[in-house]
Design an enzyme around this catalytic site. Structure first.
Site, PDB file in Angstrom:
ATOM      1  N   TYR A  93       0.835  -1.202   0.000  1.00 44.08           N
ATOM      2  CA  TYR A  93       0.000   0.000   0.000  1.00 44.08           C
ATOM      3  C   TYR A  93       0.869   1.252   0.000  1.00 44.08           C
ATOM      4  CZ  TYR A  93      -3.688   3.274   1.391  1.00 44.08           C
ATOM      5  OH  TYR A  93      -4.570   4.323   1.448  1.00 44.08           O
ATOM      6  N   LYS A  97       0.808   3.970  -3.068  1.00 43.17           N
ATOM      7  CA  LYS A  97       0.404   5.358  -2.836  1.00 43.17           C
ATOM      8  C   LYS A  97       1.573   6.318  -3.061  1.00 43.17           C
ATOM      9  CE  LYS A  97      -3.931   4.710  -2.171  1.00 43.17           C
ATOM     10  NZ  LYS A  97      -4.905   5.246  -3.144  1.00 43.17           N
TER      11      LYS A  97
END
Length: 187
Positions: A93, A97
């Site tokens: 993640y 991002k």
């Protein structure tokens, strides 16, 4: 203003042909799968990058020809405070991002000549049904002693997509209640 939210990867081509003008695109898609590197499967890594990064790429790619032709537009990509720093057991993640942030900067450089602004809104812990962690524990890390409300994220997205932000491009706009300004030491 016409606002186009991220579209399913299966339908983006159909939608891009239906609009004569597109003033703003909001790319907002993301999934989280927890795990350290040795615990994260290649399948989970690919799934996160397909949704978070590839989805943003494909939707932007579909609508950029229209924005280039009309010589203006705004793209707002949604990242996360987790794209600005690391989290425990969230390596895929965090990487996805962070990729959104640098993809945004590169797009801002590439499309500025076409009067297309590209920015990132990076929310921190937000009071949504998807936020399952202890909200009070996170609030203690905020100078405002709270987490973010969804309407506050929406207001930042609206602002940065609007003509009021006409001189803002390639920027990361944190909406975090100050969550990211601390080193993590107790306040």
């Amino acid at each position: 203003m016409h606002y186009i939210p991220s579209l399913s990867l299966f339908y983006y081509k159909d939608f891009s042909n239906k609009f004569k003008t597109v003033d703003a695109i909001i790319n907002n898609a993301g999934i989280v799968i927890h795990g350290e590197v040795h615990e994260t499967s290649e399948e989970d890594w690919d799934k996160i990058f397909d949704v978070d990064v590839k989805g943003t790429f494909l939707v932007s790619k579909a609508f950029l020809p229209t924005m280039i032709k009309q010589d203006h537009g705004s793209i707002v990509n949604i990242s996360s405070v987790s794209g600005m720093a690391g989290d425990r057991a969230m390596v895929a993640y965090n990487a996805a991002k962070g990729a959104i942030i640098n993809m945004t900067r590169a797009m801002a450089i590439d499309y500025g000549k076409n009067n297309i602004r590209v920015n990132v809104v990076a929310p921190g812990p937000t009071n949504t049904p998807l936020f399952h962690q202890d909200k009070q524990k996170f609030a203690k890390n905020s100078p405002l002693n709270r987490i973010v409300e969804p309407e506050e994220v929406a207001a930042a997205i609206y602002f940065v997509a609007s003509p009021a932000a006409s001189a803002i491009t390639g920027e990361v706009i944190p909406v975090t209640a100050g969550f990211e300004i601390s080193t993590g030491q107790p306040m």
